[in-house]
Write a protein that holds these residues in place. Structure first.
Motif, PDB file in Angstrom:
ATOM      1  N   ARG A 170       8.499  82.704  36.982  1.00  7.59           N
ATOM      2  CA  ARG A 170       8.487  81.830  38.155  1.00  7.59           C
ATOM      3  C   ARG A 170       8.867  82.610  39.417  1.00  7.59           C
ATOM      4  O   ARG A 170       8.355  82.343  40.500  1.00  7.59           O
ATOM      5  CB  ARG A 170       9.442  80.653  37.946  1.00  7.59           C
ATOM      6  N   PHE A 171       9.779  83.558  39.261  1.00  5.45           N
ATOM      7  CA  PHE A 171      10.184  84.390  40.403  1.00  5.45           C
ATOM      8  C   PHE A 171       9.186  85.533  40.616  1.00  5.45           C
ATOM      9  O   PHE A 171       8.790  85.825  41.748  1.00  5.45           O
ATOM     10  CB  PHE A 171      11.588  84.959  40.175  1.00  5.45           C
ATOM     11  N   HIS A 172       8.769  86.164  39.535  1.00  4.63           N
ATOM     12  CA  HIS A 172       7.899  87.340  39.641  1.00  4.63           C
ATOM     13  C   HIS A 172       6.487  86.977  40.112  1.00  4.63           C
ATOM     14  O   HIS A 172       5.799  87.812  40.707  1.00  4.63           O
ATOM     15  CB  HIS A 172       7.838  88.058  38.291  1.00  4.63           C
ATOM     16  N   SER A 173       6.065  85.741  39.852  1.00  9.72           N
ATOM     17  CA  SER A 173       4.724  85.322  40.257  1.00  9.72           C
ATOM     18  C   SER A 173       4.567  85.332  41.775  1.00  9.72           C
ATOM     19  O   SER A 173       3.447  85.457  42.292  1.00  9.72           O
ATOM     20  CB  SER A 173       4.412  83.926  39.708  1.00  9.72           C
ATOM     21  N   ILE A 174       5.678  85.210  42.508  1.00  9.92           N
ATOM     22  CA  ILE A 174       5.634  85.305  43.980  1.00  9.92           C
ATOM     23  C   ILE A 174       5.041  86.653  44.381  1.00  9.92           C
ATOM     24  O   ILE A 174       4.276  86.769  45.336  1.00  9.92           O
ATOM     25  CB  ILE A 174       7.046  85.150  44.586  1.00  9.92           C
ATOM     26  N   ASP A 295      -5.582  83.770  40.176  1.00  9.09           N
ATOM     27  CA  ASP A 295      -6.591  82.738  40.419  1.00  9.09           C
ATOM     28  C   ASP A 295      -5.948  81.353  40.500  1.00  9.09           C
ATOM     29  O   ASP A 295      -5.063  81.020  39.698  1.00  9.09           O
ATOM     30  CB  ASP A 295      -7.637  82.750  39.300  1.00  9.09           C
ATOM     31  N   ASP A 296      -6.393  80.550  41.469  1.00  9.51           N
ATOM     32  CA  ASP A 296      -5.944  79.165  41.646  1.00  9.51           C
ATOM     33  C   ASP A 296      -4.458  79.050  41.995  1.00  9.51           C
ATOM     34  O   ASP A 296      -3.851  77.995  41.785  1.00  9.51           O
ATOM     35  CB  ASP A 296      -6.231  78.319  40.390  1.00  9.51           C
ATOM     36  N   TYR A 297      -3.863  80.120  42.497  1.00  7.54           N
ATOM     37  CA  TYR A 297      -2.455  80.093  42.914  1.00  7.54           C
ATOM     38  C   TYR A 297      -2.419  79.982  44.438  1.00  7.54           C
ATOM     39  O   TYR A 297      -2.990  80.810  45.131  1.00  7.54           O
ATOM     40  CB  TYR A 297      -1.747  81.358  42.449  1.00  7.54           C
ATOM     41  N   ARG A 298      -1.752  78.964  44.945  1.00  8.37           N
ATOM     42  CA  ARG A 298      -1.673  78.776  46.398  1.00  8.37           C
ATOM     43  C   ARG A 298      -0.788  79.850  47.023  1.00  8.37           C
ATOM     44  O   ARG A 298       0.366  80.021  46.628  1.00  8.37           O
ATOM     45  CB  ARG A 298      -1.111  77.388  46.710  1.00  8.37           C
ATOM     46  N   PRO A 299      -1.286  80.622  47.979  1.00  5.07           N
ATOM     47  CA  PRO A 299      -0.488  81.676  48.616  1.00  5.07           C
ATOM     48  C   PRO A 299       0.763  81.110  49.301  1.00  5.07           C
ATOM     49  O   PRO A 299       0.798  79.949  49.706  1.00  5.07           O
ATOM     50  CB  PRO A 299      -1.450  82.266  49.652  1.00  5.07           C
ATOM     51  N   ILE A 300       1.783  81.934  49.422  1.00  7.02           N
ATOM     52  CA  ILE A 300       3.005  81.563  50.123  1.00  7.02           C
ATOM     53  C   ILE A 300       2.666  81.300  51.591  1.00  7.02           C
ATOM     54  O   ILE A 300       1.967  82.075  52.231  1.00  7.02           O
ATOM     55  CB  ILE A 300       4.055  82.685  50.015  1.00  7.02           C
ATOM     56  N   GLU A 301       3.185  80.201  52.135  1.00  5.28           N
ATOM     57  CA  GLU A 301       2.789  79.756  53.470  1.00  5.28           C
ATOM     58  C   GLU A 301       3.892  79.841  54.516  1.00  5.28           C
ATOM     59  O   GLU A 301       3.610  79.773  55.714  1.00  5.28           O
ATOM     60  CB  GLU A 301       2.281  78.312  53.391  1.00  5.28           C
ATOM     61  N   SER A 302       5.158  79.941  54.085  1.00  5.52           N
ATOM     62  CA  SER A 302       6.254  79.953  55.055  1.00  5.52           C
ATOM     63  C   SER A 302       7.498  80.534  54.394  1.00  5.52           C
ATOM     64  O   SER A 302       7.529  80.740  53.171  1.00  5.52           O
ATOM     65  CB  SER A 302       6.567  78.534  55.542  1.00  5.52           C
ATOM     66  N   ILE A 303       8.534  80.780  55.202  1.00  7.10           N
ATOM     67  CA  ILE A 303       9.793  81.294  54.652  1.00  7.10           C
ATOM     68  C   ILE A 303      10.402  80.287  53.685  1.00  7.10           C
ATOM     69  O   ILE A 303      10.904  80.648  52.614  1.00  7.10           O
ATOM     70  CB  ILE A 303      10.784  81.626  55.792  1.00  7.10           C
ATOM     71  N   THR A 304      10.343  79.013  54.048  1.00  4.89           N
ATOM     72  CA  THR A 304      10.868  77.967  53.167  1.00  4.89           C
ATOM     73  C   THR A 304      10.128  77.952  51.838  1.00  4.89           C
ATOM     74  O   THR A 304      10.739  77.857  50.764  1.00  4.89           O
ATOM     75  CB  THR A 304      10.747  76.586  53.843  1.00  4.89           C
ATOM     76  N   ASP A 305       8.815  78.069  51.901  1.00  9.34           N
ATOM     77  CA  ASP A 305       7.997  78.102  50.686  1.00  9.34           C
ATOM     78  C   ASP A 305       8.318  79.343  49.860  1.00  9.34           C
ATOM     79  O   ASP A 305       8.408  79.284  48.635  1.00  9.34           O
ATOM     80  CB  ASP A 305       6.521  78.074  51.075  1.00  9.34           C
ATOM     81  N   TYR A 306       8.487  80.480  50.535  1.00  4.08           N
ATOM     82  CA  TYR A 306       8.829  81.737  49.864  1.00  4.08           C
ATOM     83  C   TYR A 306      10.131  81.609  49.075  1.00  4.08           C
ATOM     84  O   TYR A 306      10.218  82.058  47.919  1.00  4.08           O
ATOM     85  CB  TYR A 306       8.939  82.848  50.908  1.00  4.08           C
ATOM     86  N   ILE A 307      11.135  80.989  49.656  1.00  5.23           N
ATOM     87  CA  ILE A 307      12.432  80.861  48.999  1.00  5.23           C
ATOM     88  C   ILE A 307      12.424  79.799  47.905  1.00  5.23           C
ATOM     89  O   ILE A 307      12.992  79.984  46.820  1.00  5.23           O
ATOM     90  CB  ILE A 307      13.528  80.539  50.038  1.00  5.23           C
ATOM     91  N   SER A 308      11.733  78.682  48.145  1.00  5.36           N
ATOM     92  CA  SER A 308      11.839  77.533  47.246  1.00  5.36           C
ATOM     93  C   SER A 308      10.779  77.481  46.144  1.00  5.36           C
ATOM     94  O   SER A 308      10.945  76.753  45.165  1.00  5.36           O
ATOM     95  CB  SER A 308      11.767  76.236  48.051  1.00  5.36           C
ATOM     96  N   ARG A 309       9.675  78.230  46.260  1.00  3.93           N
ATOM     97  CA  ARG A 309       8.562  78.091  45.318  1.00  3.93           C
ATOM     98  C   ARG A 309       8.971  78.201  43.838  1.00  3.93           C
ATOM     99  O   ARG A 309       8.515  77.399  43.013  1.00  3.93           O
ATOM    100  CB  ARG A 309       7.478  79.126  45.647  1.00  3.93           C
ATOM    101  N   PRO A 310       9.826  79.174  43.434  1.00  2.00           N
ATOM    102  CA  PRO A 310      10.164  79.284  42.004  1.00  2.00           C
ATOM    103  C   PRO A 310      10.883  78.064  41.443  1.00  2.00           C
ATOM    104  O   PRO A 310      10.916  77.864  40.225  1.00  2.00           O
ATOM    105  CB  PRO A 310      11.079  80.509  41.955  1.00  2.00           C
ATOM    106  N   PHE A 311      11.470  77.248  42.315  1.00  2.00           N
ATOM    107  CA  PHE A 311      12.266  76.103  41.859  1.00  2.00           C
ATOM    108  C   PHE A 311      11.465  74.804  41.823  1.00  2.00           C
ATOM    109  O   PHE A 311      11.990  73.765  41.449  1.00  2.00           O
ATOM    110  CB  PHE A 311      13.485  75.929  42.761  1.00  2.00           C
ATOM    111  N   LYS A 312      10.184  74.878  42.207  1.00  2.96           N
ATOM    112  CA  LYS A 312       9.341  73.700  42.185  1.00  2.96           C
ATOM    113  C   LYS A 312       8.825  73.451  40.766  1.00  2.96           C
ATOM    114  O   LYS A 312       8.707  74.379  39.960  1.00  2.96           O
ATOM    115  CB  LYS A 312       8.174  73.842  43.153  1.00  2.96           C
ATOM    116  N   SER A 313       8.493  72.218  40.467  1.00  2.00           N
ATOM    117  CA  SER A 313       8.041  71.855  39.110  1.00  2.00           C
ATOM    118  C   SER A 313       6.775  72.594  38.734  1.00  2.00           C
ATOM    119  O   SER A 313       6.596  73.020  37.592  1.00  2.00           O
ATOM    120  CB  SER A 313       7.820  70.342  39.004  1.00  2.00           C
ATOM    121  N   GLU A 314       5.856  72.765  39.699  1.00  2.00           N
ATOM    122  CA  GLU A 314       4.638  73.529  39.470  1.00  2.00           C
ATOM    123  C   GLU A 314       4.569  74.626  40.524  1.00  2.00           C
ATOM    124  O   GLU A 314       4.401  74.361  41.712  1.00  2.00           O
ATOM    125  CB  GLU A 314       3.403  72.622  39.567  1.00  2.00           C
TER     126      GLU A 314
END
Length: 317
Positions: A170-174, A295-314
Motif C-alpha cells: 500500500r505504501f510502495h505502490s505510491i 495499469d488502472d491506478y489513479r496518479p497522485i493528485e496532491s500533497i494530501t493525496d500523497y500522504i493519505s493514499r495508503p490509508f484509503k480502503s482502495e
C-alpha cells in the motif's frame, strides 16, 4: 554525406560509453570527497564554538543530516536532472519535475529529521554499536565495501517484502504508480522512508561504529543511487557488461515496467548480483526504457493525496 557523418558521430560506441561512465563517476567521487572534507570542517567549527557536549551532539546530528541532504540535492540537480532535461531543450520543467521535487522534498525532509534525531538519541543515551572499528585491524580498509554489500543485501530483501505483503505494498505502490520516471520524479511515500530507516539504517548504525561522516557518505550513496536508477537519460546508463554487477537506470526501469514478463524482477538497488543470486534478474535486451506505472491506478493528485493514499480502503481510487 555530411548528414550521414553527423548521425554516425552521435551514435554510441563502446569507447564513448566507457569514457562517459568514467567521467560521470569520477565527478561523484570528487563530490563525495568534498562531502567528507566539508563535514569534518563543520564538526571542527562546532567543537570550537560550543563548550557543552550536549549542545554539540544536537548540532552534530544536524550537521550530518544537513551535509547529507546538500550533497544529495547537488548530485540530483547538477548531475541527473540537467542531463535529463537537456534533451527537452530545457523546456517543460514544471511538467517534468514539479510533483517529483515536491513529494521527494517531503520524504527527504522526513528522513533527515528522523535520522538526525536517531543519531542524537543514540549518542545521548550512550548506545554502543556491536562491533568497534578498533577490533577490525586490517579489515578496516575493506569496511566501506563490506558495509555497502550488507546494505545492498538488506535493501534487496526489504524491497521484496514491500512487494510481497499487502500492507507494505500500500505504501510502495505510491512509488510504482509513477509514469514517465525520472531522477526527481521517483518519490516514495514517507511511510516507506520510515520503514527503510527502521529496518536498514538503524541496524547498520547499531552494528558497527563507523564515524558519522562515513555513515553519512554511505547513506548518501544509497540515496543517490536510487535517484540515479530512476533517471531516464541514456547518456547516464552504464556500459552493458557492467549490468551483470551493478544496476543502472535502464536495468531498474524494467522493475517498474507495465509488461507482465518483467513483474517481480530487478529488485536490487545498486548491486545487480543479488537479483542473479536469488533468481529475480531480467537482463535488458535493448538499450531503451520500458513503459512504467500501474495499469488502472489513479496518479497522485496532491500533497494530501500523497500522504493519505495508503490509508484509503482502495489505494487505486
Amino acid at each position: 554525406m555530411i548528414a550521414e557523418q553527423d548521425i554516425k558521430s552521435n551514435e554510441r560506441t563502446p569507447l564513448k560509453d566507457w569514457l562517459r561512465f568514467i567521467i560521470i563517476f569520477a565527478i561523484i567521487l570528487v563530490a563525495a570527497e568534498f562531502l567528507l572534507l566539508s563535514n569534518s570542517k563543520i564538526h571542527n567549527e562546532l567543537a570550537y564554538l560550543l563548550d557543552e557536549k550536549s549542545s554539540l551532539l544536537v548540532f552534530n546530528a544536524i550537521a550530518v543530516a544537513l551535509s547529507n541532504a546538500l550533497f544529495t540535492l547537488f548530485i540530483l540537480i547538477a548531475l541527473f536532472a540537467v542531463i535529463e532535461w537537456r534533451h527537452l531543450k530545457f523546456n517543460s520543467f514544471r511538467e517534468r519535475y514539479a510533483d517529483g521535487l515536491i513529494y521527494s522534498s517531503i520524504a527527504l525532509s522526513f528522513s533527515i529529521l528522523i535520522q538526525a534525531g536517531e543519531y542524537y538519541a543514540f549518542e545521548a543515551l550512550g548506545v554502543k554499536p556491536l562491533i568497534s572499528t578498533d577490533q577490525l585491524g586490517p579489515f578496516l580498509i575493506a569496511l566501506p565495501l563490506i558495509y555497502l554489500f550488507i546494505l545492498g543485501l538488506m535493501e534487496y530483501w526489504v524491497h521484496r517484502a514491500l512487494h510481497h505483503y499487502e500492507i507494505l505494498w500500500r505504501f510502495h505502490s505510491i512509488h510504482h504508480q509513477i509514469e514517465h520516471l525520472n531522477a526527481a520524479r521517483s518519490y516514495s511515500h514517507i511511510g516507506e522512508t520510515f520503514l527503510y530507516l527502521l529496518l536498514i539504517t538503524t541496524p547498520l548504525i547499531l552494528l558497527v561504529d563507523l564515524p558519522q561522516n562515513h555513515i553519512a557518505l554511505v547513506t548518501t550513496f544509497y540515496i543517490i543511487s536510487n535517484y540515479y536508477m530512476h533517471s531516464d537519460s541514456k547518456s547516464l546508463s552504464f556500459p552493458a557488461p557492467l549490468r551483470y554487477i551493478f544496476a543502472d537506470n535502464i536495468y531498474h526501469h524494467y522493475h517498474h515496467s507495465t509488461d507482465i514478463q518483467h513483474f517481480g524482477k530487478n529488485y536490487a538497488s545498486f548491486l545487480s548480483i543479488f537479483d542473479r543470486l536469488f533468481g529475480t534478474q531480467y537482463m535488458p535486451k535493448e538499450e531503451k526504457f520500458p513503459v512504467t506505472g500501474i495499469d488502472d491506478y489513479r496518479p497522485i493528485e496532491s500533497i494530501t493525496d500523497y500522504i493519505s493514499r495508503p490509508f484509503k480502503s482502495e489505494i487505486n481510487k
